[in-house]
Design an enzyme around this catalytic site. Structure first.
Site, PDB file in Angstrom:
ATOM      1  N   LYS A 186       5.548  58.309  31.035  1.00 19.39           N
ATOM      2  CA  LYS A 186       5.436  59.537  31.799  1.00 19.39           C
ATOM      3  C   LYS A 186       6.827  60.043  32.190  1.00 19.39           C
ATOM      4  CE  LYS A 186       3.556  60.995  36.216  1.00 19.39           C
ATOM      5  NZ  LYS A 186       2.891  60.573  37.426  1.00 19.39           N
ATOM      6  N   LYS A 188       7.964  55.150  33.856  1.00 23.53           N
ATOM      7  CA  LYS A 188       7.859  56.406  34.588  1.00 23.53           C
ATOM      8  C   LYS A 188       9.262  56.834  34.998  1.00 23.53           C
ATOM      9  CE  LYS A 188       5.817  58.668  38.570  1.00 23.53           C
ATOM     10  NZ  LYS A 188       4.815  58.613  39.636  1.00 23.53           N
TER      11      LYS A 188
HETATM   12  C1  PBG Z   1       2.778  59.662  42.562  1.00 24.21           C
HETATM   13  C2  PBG Z   1       2.585  60.395  41.298  1.00 24.21           C
HETATM   14  C3  PBG Z   1       3.321  61.479  40.812  1.00 24.21           C
HETATM   15  C4  PBG Z   1       2.672  61.922  39.659  1.00 24.21           C
HETATM   16  C5  PBG Z   1       1.593  61.073  39.442  1.00 24.21           C
HETATM   17  N1  PBG Z   1       1.559  60.111  40.453  1.00 24.21           N
HETATM   18  C6  PBG Z   1       4.490  62.192  41.387  1.00 24.21           C
HETATM   19  C7  PBG Z   1       5.722  61.461  41.679  1.00 24.21           C
HETATM   20  O1  PBG Z   1       5.945  60.330  41.252  1.00 24.21           O
HETATM   21  O2  PBG Z   1       6.512  62.041  42.418  1.00 24.21           O
HETATM   22  C8  PBG Z   1       3.065  63.115  38.838  1.00 24.21           C
HETATM   23  C9  PBG Z   1       2.001  63.765  38.027  1.00 24.21           C
HETATM   24  C10 PBG Z   1       2.332  65.115  37.522  1.00 24.21           C
HETATM   25  O3  PBG Z   1       3.442  65.646  37.747  1.00 24.21           O
HETATM   26  O4  PBG Z   1       1.456  65.715  36.877  1.00 24.21           O
HETATM   27  N2  PBG Z   1       3.314  58.432  42.546  1.00 24.21           N
END
Ligand code: PBG
Length: 325
Positions: free
Chosen positions: A249, A196
């Site tokens: 992601k 991520k």
């Molecule tokens: C939280 C989380 C996020 C997303 C999914 N879980 C945001 C972040 O890490 O700030 C993003 C999902 C999206 O942008 O569609 N941990």
């Protein structure tokens, strides 16, 4: 002109193109993220995600029934926590009567067969809007992992099929797996957000949950977009620690990573077609600059072609309708 090979032969009609298509999208490829709010009859469109809504549990259950009837097999739950429940420990995250836990139960009760996945990270519950506990301006790893284990166990107790840690703390997959084992949750899976990245494309999501970081950024835990080998390392470690599915992601800017992770692990790979990717297509389509329907199918096809076995996407419902046409 004499040509030994004419590649256009296999492109000449819709029928022949469909015969040789290498990548076919199906409804069971999709994971549908759902934003849940407190209250009754709440249906709030997210301004930076036109056409996408945050709903109270009643409306969410209705939506899940419809998704199931369309052939969609899995959902990924996120909740918007009330400000007064937020603190630095994130303890609302494992409240057995919290919105997430009530939602899991209500959805499993209404549509028992649908695969319910739940986001595991402290940001919706953190007064700082960070994915972990903050001490002296730092996001501390090990106390956060302890909190994430409690959070995961409470989701498992409520009936989640898979917990999906999105926090990027070190060692959390192993700790969660151990917690599940020790507490008898031997049927609960883990979908790890393994690679991520610290991305600007999460902006609209943070609007949806009011979860933007209150100070700094997430670069000490989420990955640097410059890195590739690190993604493989993260995915391999998560598999070793007990992840059932690994995720990359965001999606579109990271399809090289999807392919490489797919070639490196022997578990299903998912990709998250995130909020900013949704917003970009919506905005360009609204301006009349691209064709929205074609952009949706092309985007999702590219993700599956890159190696994703599963795609979390806000376009799932639109895509299923387009595929059924
Ligand atoms: C939280 C989380 C996020 C997303 C999914 N879980 C945001 C972040 O890490 O700030 C993003 C999902 C999206 O942008 O569609 N941990």
């Amino acid at each position: 002109m004499f040509l030994q090979r004419r590649n256009r032969i296999l492109r000449q009609s819709p029928a022949i193109r469909s015969m040789v298509a290498e990548t076919i999208l199906t409804p069971n490829d999709f994971i549908v993220p759902l934003f849940i709010d407190e209250g009754q009859g709440v249906e709030q469109e997210i301004p930076s995600m036109p056409g996408y809504f945050r709903r109270s549990l009643d409306g969410t259950v209705k939506e899940v029934k419809e998704l199931w009837s369309l052939g969609i097999r899995s959902i990924l739950l996120f909740v918007k926590s009330k400000d007064e429940l937020k603190d630095n420990t994130g303890k609302e995250a494992w409240n057995p009567d919290g919105l997430m836990q009530r939602s899991i139960k209500a959805i499993k009760n209404a549509v028992p067969e649908i695969v319910v996945m739940t986001d595991v990270a402290l940001d919706p519950y953190s007064s700082y809007g960070h994915d972990g506990i903050v001490e002296n301006g730092e996001i501390v790893n090990d106390p956060t992992v302890e909190a994430l284990v409690k959070m995961s166990l409470s989701h498992a107790a409520a009936g989640a099929d898979l917990v999906a840690p999105s926090d990027m703390m070190d060692g959390r997959i192993g700790a969660i797996r151990q917690g599940l084992e020790e507490n008898g949750y031997t049927k609960t899976g883990i979908m790890a957000y393994s690679a991520k990245y610290a991305s600007c494309f999460y902006g609209p999501f943070r609007d949806a949950l009011d979860s933007a970081p209150g100070f700094g950024d997430k670069k000490t835990y989420q990955m640097d977009p410059a890195n590739r080998l690190e993604a493989i390392k993260e995915a391999l470690m998560d598999v070793e620690e007990g992840a059932d599915i690994v995720m990359v992601k965001p999606g579109l800017p990271y399809l090289d990573i999807v392919r490489e992770v797919k070639d490196s692990v022997h578990v299903p790979v998912s990709v998250y077609n995130i909020s900013g990717e949704y917003a970009m297509i919506k905005a360009a389509a609204k301006m009349g600059w691209i064709n929205e329907e074609r952009a949706i199918i092309e985007t999702l096809t590219s993700m599956k072609r890159a190696g994703a076995d599963l795609i979390a996407t806000y376009f799932a419902k639109d895509a299923v309708k387009l595929l059924n046409r």
